[in-house]
Design a protein around this motif. Sequence first.
Motif, PDB file in Angstrom:
ATOM      1  N   TYR A 230       0.796  -1.223   0.000  1.00 37.65           N
ATOM      2  CA  TYR A 230       0.000   0.000   0.000  1.00 37.65           C
ATOM      3  C   TYR A 230       0.832   1.279   0.000  1.00 37.65           C
ATOM      4  CZ  TYR A 230      -4.058  -2.953   0.962  1.00 37.65           C
ATOM      5  OH  TYR A 230      -5.054  -3.894   0.879  1.00 37.65           O
ATOM      6  N   LEU A 231       1.993   1.270   0.637  1.00 40.83           N
ATOM      7  CA  LEU A 231       2.765   2.501   0.776  1.00 40.83           C
ATOM      8  C   LEU A 231       3.866   2.650  -0.270  1.00 40.83           C
ATOM      9  CD1 LEU A 231       3.100   2.747   4.672  1.00 40.83           C
ATOM     10  CD2 LEU A 231       1.345   3.712   3.160  1.00 40.83           C
ATOM     11  N   VAL A 232       4.213   1.587  -0.958  1.00 33.42           N
ATOM     12  CA  VAL A 232       5.269   1.654  -1.975  1.00 33.42           C
ATOM     13  C   VAL A 232       4.700   1.371  -3.361  1.00 33.42           C
ATOM     14  CG1 VAL A 232       7.482   0.729  -2.751  1.00 33.42           C
ATOM     15  CG2 VAL A 232       7.035   0.990  -0.299  1.00 33.42           C
ATOM     16  N   GLN A 233       4.074   0.222  -3.515  1.00 29.87           N
ATOM     17  CA  GLN A 233       3.623  -0.191  -4.850  1.00 29.87           C
ATOM     18  C   GLN A 233       2.376   0.562  -5.292  1.00 29.87           C
ATOM     19  OE1 GLN A 233       3.172  -4.413  -4.318  1.00 29.87           O
ATOM     20  NE2 GLN A 233       5.367  -4.789  -4.232  1.00 29.87           N
ATOM     21  N   ASP A 234       1.350   0.552  -4.445  1.00 29.74           N
ATOM     22  CA  ASP A 234       0.055   1.081  -4.890  1.00 29.74           C
ATOM     23  C   ASP A 234       0.015   2.599  -4.978  1.00 29.74           C
ATOM     24  OD1 ASP A 234      -0.678  -1.522  -5.001  1.00 29.74           O
ATOM     25  OD2 ASP A 234      -2.264  -1.420  -3.494  1.00 29.74           O
ATOM     26  N   VAL A 235       0.941   3.290  -4.293  1.00 29.09           N
ATOM     27  CA  VAL A 235       0.936   4.749  -4.365  1.00 29.09           C
ATOM     28  C   VAL A 235       1.257   5.216  -5.787  1.00 29.09           C
ATOM     29  CG1 VAL A 235       3.306   5.583  -3.915  1.00 29.09           C
ATOM     30  CG2 VAL A 235       1.377   6.565  -2.668  1.00 29.09           C
ATOM     31  N   LYS A 236       1.939   4.368  -6.556  1.00 27.33           N
ATOM     32  CA  LYS A 236       2.250   4.690  -7.953  1.00 27.33           C
ATOM     33  C   LYS A 236       0.993   4.708  -8.817  1.00 27.33           C
ATOM     34  CE  LYS A 236       6.736   2.412  -7.416  1.00 27.33           C
ATOM     35  NZ  LYS A 236       7.547   1.225  -7.806  1.00 27.33           N
ATOM     36  N   PHE A 237      -0.091   4.166  -8.290  1.00 28.72           N
ATOM     37  CA  PHE A 237      -1.358   4.157  -9.024  1.00 28.72           C
ATOM     38  C   PHE A 237      -1.830   5.565  -9.351  1.00 28.72           C
ATOM     39  CE2 PHE A 237      -6.046   4.346  -8.866  1.00 28.72           C
ATOM     40  CZ  PHE A 237      -6.362   3.474  -9.894  1.00 28.72           C
ATOM     41  N   ILE A 238      -1.458   6.537  -8.524  1.00 29.60           N
ATOM     42  CA  ILE A 238      -1.897   7.921  -8.747  1.00 29.60           C
ATOM     43  C   ILE A 238      -1.451   8.397 -10.122  1.00 29.60           C
ATOM     44  CG2 ILE A 238      -1.668  10.305  -7.939  1.00 29.60           C
ATOM     45  CD1 ILE A 238      -1.363   9.137  -5.103  1.00 29.60           C
ATOM     46  N   ARG A 239      -0.228   8.011 -10.536  1.00 33.53           N
ATOM     47  CA  ARG A 239       0.252   8.411 -11.858  1.00 33.53           C
ATOM     48  C   ARG A 239      -0.619   7.819 -12.967  1.00 33.53           C
ATOM     49  NH1 ARG A 239       5.663   7.453  -9.888  1.00 33.53           N
ATOM     50  NH2 ARG A 239       5.768   5.530 -11.101  1.00 33.53           N
ATOM     51  N   LEU A 240      -1.006   6.557 -12.799  1.00 31.50           N
ATOM     52  CA  LEU A 240      -1.861   5.915 -13.801  1.00 31.50           C
ATOM     53  C   LEU A 240      -3.243   6.568 -13.835  1.00 31.50           C
ATOM     54  CD1 LEU A 240      -1.008   2.146 -13.216  1.00 31.50           C
ATOM     55  CD2 LEU A 240      -0.012   3.713 -14.883  1.00 31.50           C
ATOM     56  N   MET A 241      -3.726   6.921 -12.662  1.00 32.83           N
ATOM     57  CA  MET A 241      -5.029   7.586 -12.555  1.00 32.83           C
ATOM     58  C   MET A 241      -5.006   8.922 -13.293  1.00 32.83           C
ATOM     59  SD  MET A 241      -6.950   8.303  -8.939  1.00 32.83           S
ATOM     60  CE  MET A 241      -8.699   8.659  -8.811  1.00 32.83           C
ATOM     61  N   LEU A 242      -3.954   9.706 -13.087  1.00 28.04           N
ATOM     62  CA  LEU A 242      -3.837  10.997 -13.759  1.00 28.04           C
ATOM     63  C   LEU A 242      -3.657  10.828 -15.262  1.00 28.04           C
ATOM     64  CD1 LEU A 242      -1.587  12.927 -11.203  1.00 28.04           C
ATOM     65  CD2 LEU A 242      -4.037  13.237 -11.622  1.00 28.04           C
ATOM     66  N   ALA A 243      -2.945   9.774 -15.657  1.00 27.44           N
ATOM     67  CA  ALA A 243      -2.756   9.514 -17.088  1.00 27.44           C
ATOM     68  C   ALA A 243      -4.097   9.226 -17.768  1.00 27.44           C
ATOM     69  CB  ALA A 243      -1.802   8.342 -17.291  1.00 27.44           C
ATOM     70  N   GLU A 244      -4.981   8.484 -17.093  1.00 25.87           N
ATOM     71  CA  GLU A 244      -6.304   8.222 -17.653  1.00 25.87           C
ATOM     72  C   GLU A 244      -7.114   9.511 -17.757  1.00 25.87           C
ATOM     73  OE1 GLU A 244      -7.748   5.468 -18.890  1.00 25.87           O
ATOM     74  OE2 GLU A 244      -5.875   4.356 -18.641  1.00 25.87           O
ATOM     75  N   TRP A 245      -6.984  10.377 -16.763  1.00 24.57           N
ATOM     76  CA  TRP A 245      -7.694  11.660 -16.784  1.00 24.57           C
ATOM     77  C   TRP A 245      -7.200  12.528 -17.938  1.00 24.57           C
ATOM     78  CZ3 TRP A 245      -5.541  16.593 -15.180  1.00 24.57           C
ATOM     79  CH2 TRP A 245      -6.484  17.629 -15.174  1.00 24.57           C
ATOM     80  N   ARG A 246      -5.862  12.591 -18.136  1.00 23.07           N
ATOM     81  CA  ARG A 246      -5.311  13.387 -19.233  1.00 23.07           C
ATOM     82  C   ARG A 246      -5.736  12.828 -20.587  1.00 23.07           C
ATOM     83  NH1 ARG A 246      -0.718  13.766 -15.739  1.00 23.07           N
ATOM     84  NH2 ARG A 246       0.201  11.929 -16.740  1.00 23.07           N
ATOM     85  N   LYS A 247      -5.736  11.497 -20.694  1.00 21.28           N
ATOM     86  CA  LYS A 247      -6.145  10.864 -21.950  1.00 21.28           C
ATOM     87  C   LYS A 247      -7.606  11.206 -22.275  1.00 21.28           C
ATOM     88  CE  LYS A 247      -6.390   6.342 -22.009  1.00 21.28           C
ATOM     89  NZ  LYS A 247      -5.959   4.927 -22.032  1.00 21.28           N
ATOM     90  N   ALA A 248      -8.452  11.192 -21.256  1.00 16.17           N
ATOM     91  CA  ALA A 248      -9.865  11.518 -21.473  1.00 16.17           C
ATOM     92  C   ALA A 248     -10.029  12.980 -21.881  1.00 16.17           C
ATOM     93  CB  ALA A 248     -10.656  11.223 -20.204  1.00 16.17           C
ATOM     94  N   ARG A 249      -9.265  13.890 -21.260  1.00 17.03           N
ATOM     95  CA  ARG A 249      -9.349  15.303 -21.617  1.00 17.03           C
ATOM     96  C   ARG A 249      -8.900  15.543 -23.053  1.00 17.03           C
ATOM     97  NH1 ARG A 249      -6.915  19.715 -17.813  1.00 17.03           N
ATOM     98  NH2 ARG A 249      -8.053  20.941 -19.342  1.00 17.03           N
ATOM     99  N   GLU A 250      -7.836  14.868 -23.449  1.00 16.27           N
ATOM    100  CA  GLU A 250      -7.354  15.023 -24.822  1.00 16.27           C
ATOM    101  C   GLU A 250      -8.375  14.499 -25.829  1.00 16.27           C
ATOM    102  OE1 GLU A 250      -5.297  16.163 -27.985  1.00 16.27           O
ATOM    103  OE2 GLU A 250      -4.845  16.697 -25.898  1.00 16.27           O
ATOM    104  N   ALA A 251      -9.025  13.391 -25.480  1.00 16.22           N
ATOM    105  CA  ALA A 251     -10.060  12.850 -26.367  1.00 16.22           C
ATOM    106  C   ALA A 251     -11.223  13.830 -26.502  1.00 16.22           C
ATOM    107  CB  ALA A 251     -10.550  11.514 -25.829  1.00 16.22           C
ATOM    108  N   GLN A 252     -11.590  14.483 -25.392  1.00 17.96           N
ATOM    109  CA  GLN A 252     -12.680  15.462 -25.431  1.00 17.96           C
ATOM    110  C   GLN A 252     -12.299  16.666 -26.286  1.00 17.96           C
ATOM    111  OE1 GLN A 252     -13.293  16.269 -21.289  1.00 17.96           O
ATOM    112  NE2 GLN A 252     -14.437  14.384 -20.910  1.00 17.96           N
ATOM    113  N   ARG A 253     -11.055  17.131 -26.155  1.00 13.67           N
ATOM    114  CA  ARG A 253     -10.604  18.268 -26.951  1.00 13.67           C
ATOM    115  C   ARG A 253     -10.604  17.925 -28.438  1.00 13.67           C
ATOM    116  NH1 ARG A 253      -5.472  19.712 -23.085  1.00 13.67           N
ATOM    117  NH2 ARG A 253      -6.598  20.929 -21.518  1.00 13.67           N
TER     118      ARG A 253
END
Length: 286
Positions: A230-253
């Motif tokens: 939880y404190l080492v491996q899964d915290v990296k999930f935030i980067r993947l989460m933001l990448a999905e958000w950026r991908k969705a924004r680019e698709a909308q644009r």
Amino acid sequence: MNKVELFGIQFNNFDFRDLADYLENTVAAGEPTYLLTCNVDHVMCMQKDALFRRIYRDAHAVVADGMPIVWTSRLAGKSLKQRVAGSDLLTELGLWLEAKRYRLFFLGAAEGVAEEARRRLLERFPALSIVGCYSPPYGFETMEDENRKIVAMIREAKPDILLVGVGAPKQEKWIYRHYREYGVPVSIGVGATFDFLAGKVKRAPVWMQRAGLEWSWRLMCEPGRLWRRYLVQDVKFIRLMLAEWRKAREAQRSAVRPGPRFARFPNNDTDRGGTINHGEQGRMPD
């Protein structure tokens, strides 16, 4: 049923009612399949485990077992209906499973834990049909004789649904290697579900589950075993989460961006500003 793609995974957009419909149709079909309950730990494991990625690619169904995944779907503008946790499957669908009389088999947990989980479930759902429980020894997945024994045990019991609780990604890999051999219509990896049901591990309060804080509860309960996850491996999930958000924004644009404007090319002599006298025999004038 529509699907939602996140992190390269095709999620079935299920709530528990949809899951019940899926189980009913799949059991009726009678062909061996497996269903994955995807949480943050699974997503992170896939980043470095090629076999686990293949298991997800070949899965017959995938549900979101984690609020951060549901939150990511909302950020990306393609909302999943709800968290469908493997740990909640038997309690959410207990009455329905009773009514359908589906045969269940429990594989996993320490000695006696699956049996205690069965005993407690039958107190709550007396007509539930649990046709077998088995706690395999540590390292069983590498023991050829033990695996033959387990497969034979499952085949003899003839369950409709097999629940395997030996932790990820071990349980998913074991199912993937053997599900065609034992031939159960639906196999599901359920992690620590038997420990929760048997009272060996205390489940997080409901408000923490709904708030997506179950991970912090489990970390407090088992810090020595879970701190790295939880404190080492899964915290990296935030980067993947933001990448999905950026991908969705680019698709909308891209969807609203106006197309390129092209100059109008002339298509006849008149468009070129009048007629041209080609002279005799098609020669251009001097």
